[in-house]
Motif scaffolding. Structure first.
Motif, PDB file in Angstrom:
ATOM      1  N   GLN A  49      12.835 -95.636  22.000  1.00  0.00           N
ATOM      2  CA  GLN A  49      12.928 -96.860  21.111  1.00  0.00           C
ATOM      3  C   GLN A  49      12.274 -96.976  20.070  1.00  0.00           C
ATOM      4  O   GLN A  49      12.598 -97.781  19.151  1.00  0.00           O
ATOM      5  CB  GLN A  49      12.263 -97.850  22.164  1.00  0.00           C
ATOM      6  CG  GLN A  49      12.498 -99.338  21.663  1.00  0.00           C
ATOM      7  CD  GLN A  49      11.886-100.496  22.607  1.00  0.00           C
ATOM      8  OE1 GLN A  49      11.881-100.246  23.944  1.00  0.00           O
ATOM      9  NE2 GLN A  49      11.786-101.666  22.232  1.00  0.00           N
ATOM     10  N   SER A  50      11.386 -96.043  19.777  1.00  0.00           N
ATOM     11  CA  SER A  50      10.593 -95.998  18.431  1.00  0.00           C
ATOM     12  C   SER A  50      11.524 -96.154  17.223  1.00  0.00           C
ATOM     13  O   SER A  50      11.103 -96.622  16.026  1.00  0.00           O
ATOM     14  CB  SER A  50       9.652 -94.923  18.316  1.00  0.00           C
ATOM     15  OG  SER A  50      10.169 -93.756  18.496  1.00  0.00           O
ATOM     16  N   ALA A  51      12.645 -95.516  17.091  1.00  0.00           N
ATOM     17  CA  ALA A  51      13.296 -95.354  16.166  1.00  0.00           C
ATOM     18  C   ALA A  51      14.210 -96.629  15.882  1.00  0.00           C
ATOM     19  O   ALA A  51      14.590 -96.895  14.555  1.00  0.00           O
ATOM     20  CB  ALA A  51      14.296 -94.152  15.857  1.00  0.00           C
ATOM     21  N   TRP A  52      14.861 -97.165  17.063  1.00  0.00           N
ATOM     22  CA  TRP A  52      15.706 -98.171  16.931  1.00  0.00           C
ATOM     23  C   TRP A  52      15.069 -99.667  16.756  1.00  0.00           C
ATOM     24  O   TRP A  52      15.839-100.655  16.354  1.00  0.00           O
ATOM     25  CB  TRP A  52      16.690 -97.953  18.204  1.00  0.00           C
ATOM     26  CG  TRP A  52      17.253 -96.631  18.097  1.00  0.00           C
ATOM     27  CD1 TRP A  52      17.008 -95.750  18.769  1.00  0.00           C
ATOM     28  CD2 TRP A  52      18.373 -96.319  17.000  1.00  0.00           C
ATOM     29  NE1 TRP A  52      18.085 -94.507  18.345  1.00  0.00           N
ATOM     30  CE2 TRP A  52      18.871 -94.935  17.478  1.00  0.00           C
ATOM     31  CE3 TRP A  52      19.372 -97.045  16.074  1.00  0.00           C
ATOM     32  CZ2 TRP A  52      19.974 -94.292  16.920  1.00  0.00           C
ATOM     33  CZ3 TRP A  52      20.136 -96.050  15.657  1.00  0.00           C
ATOM     34  CH2 TRP A  52      20.666 -94.798  15.983  1.00  0.00           C
ATOM     35  N   GLY A  53      13.823 -99.737  17.396  1.00  0.00           N
ATOM     36  CA  GLY A  53      13.350-101.202  17.458  1.00  0.00           C
ATOM     37  C   GLY A  53      13.917-102.009  18.531  1.00  0.00           C
ATOM     38  O   GLY A  53      13.665-103.055  18.718  1.00  0.00           O
ATOM     39  N   GLU A 125       7.089 -95.592   8.541  1.00  0.00           N
ATOM     40  CA  GLU A 125       7.712 -96.621   9.209  1.00  0.00           C
ATOM     41  C   GLU A 125       7.424 -96.354  10.972  1.00  0.00           C
ATOM     42  O   GLU A 125       7.029 -97.272  11.532  1.00  0.00           O
ATOM     43  CB  GLU A 125       8.994 -96.882   9.135  1.00  0.00           C
ATOM     44  CG  GLU A 125       9.315 -97.019   7.530  1.00  0.00           C
ATOM     45  CD  GLU A 125      10.848 -97.037   7.003  1.00  0.00           C
ATOM     46  OE1 GLU A 125      11.662 -97.301   8.207  1.00  0.00           O
ATOM     47  OE2 GLU A 125      11.098 -97.114   6.174  1.00  0.00           O
ATOM     48  N   VAL A 126       7.807 -95.169  11.330  1.00  0.00           N
ATOM     49  CA  VAL A 126       7.701 -95.080  12.596  1.00  0.00           C
ATOM     50  C   VAL A 126       6.210 -94.364  13.001  1.00  0.00           C
ATOM     51  O   VAL A 126       5.469 -94.514  14.065  1.00  0.00           O
ATOM     52  CB  VAL A 126       8.538 -93.814  13.262  1.00  0.00           C
ATOM     53  CG1 VAL A 126       8.479 -93.387  14.639  1.00  0.00           C
ATOM     54  CG2 VAL A 126      10.230 -94.310  13.032  1.00  0.00           C
ATOM     55  N   LEU A 315      13.805 -89.344  13.381  1.00  0.00           N
ATOM     56  CA  LEU A 315      13.578 -90.919  13.812  1.00  0.00           C
ATOM     57  C   LEU A 315      13.043 -91.801  12.716  1.00  0.00           C
ATOM     58  O   LEU A 315      13.293 -92.975  12.790  1.00  0.00           O
ATOM     59  CB  LEU A 315      12.157 -90.802  15.082  1.00  0.00           C
ATOM     60  CG  LEU A 315      12.534 -90.158  16.312  1.00  0.00           C
ATOM     61  CD1 LEU A 315      11.225 -90.221  17.264  1.00  0.00           C
ATOM     62  CD2 LEU A 315      13.792 -90.704  16.732  1.00  0.00           C
ATOM     63  N   THR A 316      12.360 -91.145  11.823  1.00  0.00           N
ATOM     64  CA  THR A 316      11.821 -91.991  10.479  1.00  0.00           C
ATOM     65  C   THR A 316      13.342 -92.601   9.853  1.00  0.00           C
ATOM     66  O   THR A 316      13.499 -93.574   9.323  1.00  0.00           O
ATOM     67  CB  THR A 316      10.952 -91.264   9.594  1.00  0.00           C
ATOM     68  OG1 THR A 316       9.714 -91.116  10.605  1.00  0.00           O
ATOM     69  CG2 THR A 316      10.660 -92.221   8.539  1.00  0.00           C
ATOM     70  N   HIS A 319      15.005 -95.194  11.842  1.00  0.00           N
ATOM     71  CA  HIS A 319      14.411 -96.582  11.571  1.00  0.00           C
ATOM     72  C   HIS A 319      14.743 -97.018  10.423  1.00  0.00           C
ATOM     73  O   HIS A 319      15.086 -98.168  10.163  1.00  0.00           O
ATOM     74  CB  HIS A 319      13.183 -96.150  11.854  1.00  0.00           C
ATOM     75  CG  HIS A 319      12.381 -97.350  11.962  1.00  0.00           C
ATOM     76  ND1 HIS A 319      11.755 -98.054  10.870  1.00  0.00           N
ATOM     77  CD2 HIS A 319      11.889 -98.346  12.895  1.00  0.00           C
ATOM     78  CE1 HIS A 319      11.347 -99.215  11.220  1.00  0.00           C
ATOM     79  NE2 HIS A 319      11.279 -99.254  12.583  1.00  0.00           N
ATOM     80  N   HIS A 320      14.662 -96.081   9.242  1.00  0.00           N
ATOM     81  CA  HIS A 320      14.864 -96.577   7.895  1.00  0.00           C
ATOM     82  C   HIS A 320      16.272 -97.269   7.623  1.00  0.00           C
ATOM     83  O   HIS A 320      16.478 -98.321   6.538  1.00  0.00           O
ATOM     84  CB  HIS A 320      14.504 -95.529   6.784  1.00  0.00           C
ATOM     85  CG  HIS A 320      14.447 -96.082   5.296  1.00  0.00           C
ATOM     86  ND1 HIS A 320      13.358 -96.867   4.843  1.00  0.00           N
ATOM     87  CD2 HIS A 320      15.494 -95.984   4.438  1.00  0.00           C
ATOM     88  CE1 HIS A 320      13.595 -96.727   3.599  1.00  0.00           C
ATOM     89  NE2 HIS A 320      14.831 -96.742   3.377  1.00  0.00           N
ATOM     90  N   ARG A 322      18.514 -98.169  10.326  1.00  0.00           N
ATOM     91  CA  ARG A 322      19.161 -98.671  11.474  1.00  0.00           C
ATOM     92  C   ARG A 322      19.808-100.049  11.123  1.00  0.00           C
ATOM     93  O   ARG A 322      20.707-100.400  11.818  1.00  0.00           O
ATOM     94  CB  ARG A 322      17.994 -98.889  12.374  1.00  0.00           C
ATOM     95  CG  ARG A 322      16.865 -99.936  12.217  1.00  0.00           C
ATOM     96  CD  ARG A 322      15.813 -99.885  12.990  1.00  0.00           C
ATOM     97  NE  ARG A 322      14.840-101.194  13.017  1.00  0.00           N
ATOM     98  CZ  ARG A 322      14.148-101.318  12.139  1.00  0.00           C
ATOM     99  NH1 ARG A 322      14.066-100.347  11.069  1.00  0.00           N
ATOM    100  NH2 ARG A 322      13.361-102.474  12.133  1.00  0.00           N
TER     101      ARG A 322
END
Length: 397
Positions: A49-53, A125-126, A315-316, A319-320, A322
């Motif tokens: 979940q950490s990448a997608w929020g 971010e992550v 993942l970063t 996240h950036h 997404r």
């Protein structure tokens, strides 16, 4: 991860290689490694979940059901590593073994640490990059042993590999023979079995009980390939398979967390491990010796750098972007990017630097064997530039 598949499998006298001529490359191992690497990537991109929020199960309702088991690629990596390290160490001295491991592991790893640190520094971010001193220590690959956080969580497996290499180096020092390998498998199995019940930090540190069944199983499978299957080797493999199944629950909790692990059926994980052992048994018995797919060695070359760079950097990046790119195209794009970067690292860093590092280390090993380092003589110091003697110093000149 870092296990190197020798281009040529050297056959000792009295050994056998079912279905393949001596020296044939086991390209199927390249395919197994690529499948394992992609499954770990799939797990990180579609189950964390950490990448997608947001819970990935809402973004990937179908794929997420399979992604939660992708971490099992690590177990398959360890199986292959046991097989390959036993294969590549045959006939080598301890110095040769050390040089091959260092020159294989570190060049791509150094590039991955630099790349990941750059991404985390640019987009904290992550995860933030952390103190620069931690990044420097990570370059040693020993950070896990001295309590420094891994720059990338995937690096924990490298420390497990290093423990395996350190233990197997004892076999290499004595000579890699059938007898010594079987004894090693038996002693390590015993140590791994009793370590959880004995309060001995050194034994627990080196036993790596949750990983050792795969390394040992891989060694036994390679012995089958060289010398043919027998009751002793099947017995070793059977014990490792049972021990591996015992650690599934703990591995699910460590990868998925207690909550999700309780909701996730365990039987698929047990099944994947069984399939991994069956696949390695088939390789040991020569079932896949007829496989000659030319693209597999290229795929295998990507697995190590891909594994090293894909997690925290990927993942970063996810996240950036997404909020601006749809989940499926974003995940596929980042996967493609990581494959391209893995190829760049392999061609521009891993291969050339690995050759240079290996050559330098081999010269160093030769110096150790000779008992003295070879070096060019220092240039003579001109008389006018000579250091002052004691009388000049005492006279204040």
């Amino acid at each position: 991860m870092g296990a190197h598949i020798s281009a040529r499998e050297r056959q000792p006298s009295g050994s056998r290689s079912p279905g393949a001529g001596p020296g044939d490359r086991l390209v199927v191992l390249d395919g197994v490694r690529m499948v394992a690497a992609l499954s770990v990537l799939f797990y990180h991109y579609a189950a964390l979940q950490s990448a997608w929020g947001t819970p990935p199960s809402t973004l990937f309702p179908l794929a997420g059901r399979f992604a939660v088991y992708g971490w099992l690629g690590v177990e398959i990596f360890f199986l292959v590593s046991g097989f390959v390290i036993c294969m590549s160490a045959w006939g080598r001295t301890l110095g040769d073994f050390a040089v091959s491991r260092v020159s294989r592991l570190f060049p791509a790893y150094w590039a991955a640490v630099a790349f990941t640190a750059t991404v985390l520094f640019t987009w904290p971010e992550v995860r933030a990059m952390g103190p620069f001193s931690n990044v420097v220590v990570n370059l040693s690959m020993l950070q896990h042993g001295i309590g420094i956080p891994d720059l990338d969580d995937a690096y924990w497996t490298l420390f497990a590999e290093l423990k395996f290499y350190a233990l197997f180096a004892l076999v290499v020092a004595r000579g890699v023979t059938y007898r010594n390998c079987v004894l090693f498998c038996g002693i390590w199995t015993l140590g791994s079995a009793v370590a959880p019940a004995i309060d001995n930090s050194v034994l627990s540190f080196f036993a790596v009980s949750s990983c050792s069944p795969y390394f040992i199983g891989g060694i036994a499978f390679h012995l089958m390939r060289r010398f043919g299957p027998n009751a002793v080797l099947w017995g070793i493999v059977g014990v490792q398979f049972l021990l591996a199944q015992n650690y599934v629950h703990g591995r699910m909790i460590s990868n998925l967390g207690p909550g999700l692990a309780l909701k996730t059926p365990a039987w698929p994980a047990h099944t994947v491990i069984a399939l991994g052992f069956l696949a390695m048994a088939a390789i040991a018995l020569g079932v896949f010796d007829g496989m000659r797919w030319r693209w597999l060695p290229y795929a295998g070359a990507l697995t190590y750098p891909l594994y090293l760079i894909h997690m925290m950097a990927g993942l970063t990046i996810i996240h950036h972007f997404r909020t601006t790119v749809a989940p499926v195209p974003l995940a596929l794009s980042v996967t493609a990017l990581m494959l391209v970067l893995a190829w760049v690292i392999h061609r521009l860093v891993e291969r050339p630097l690995g050759r240079l590092l290996g050559a330098g280390l081999r010269r160093g090993i030769e110096d150790i064997r000779a008992g003295t380092p070879r070096r060019a003589p220092l240039p003579a110091i001109p008389a006018q530039a000579s250091a002052p003697d004691a009388e000049q110093i005492s006279a204040g000149r």
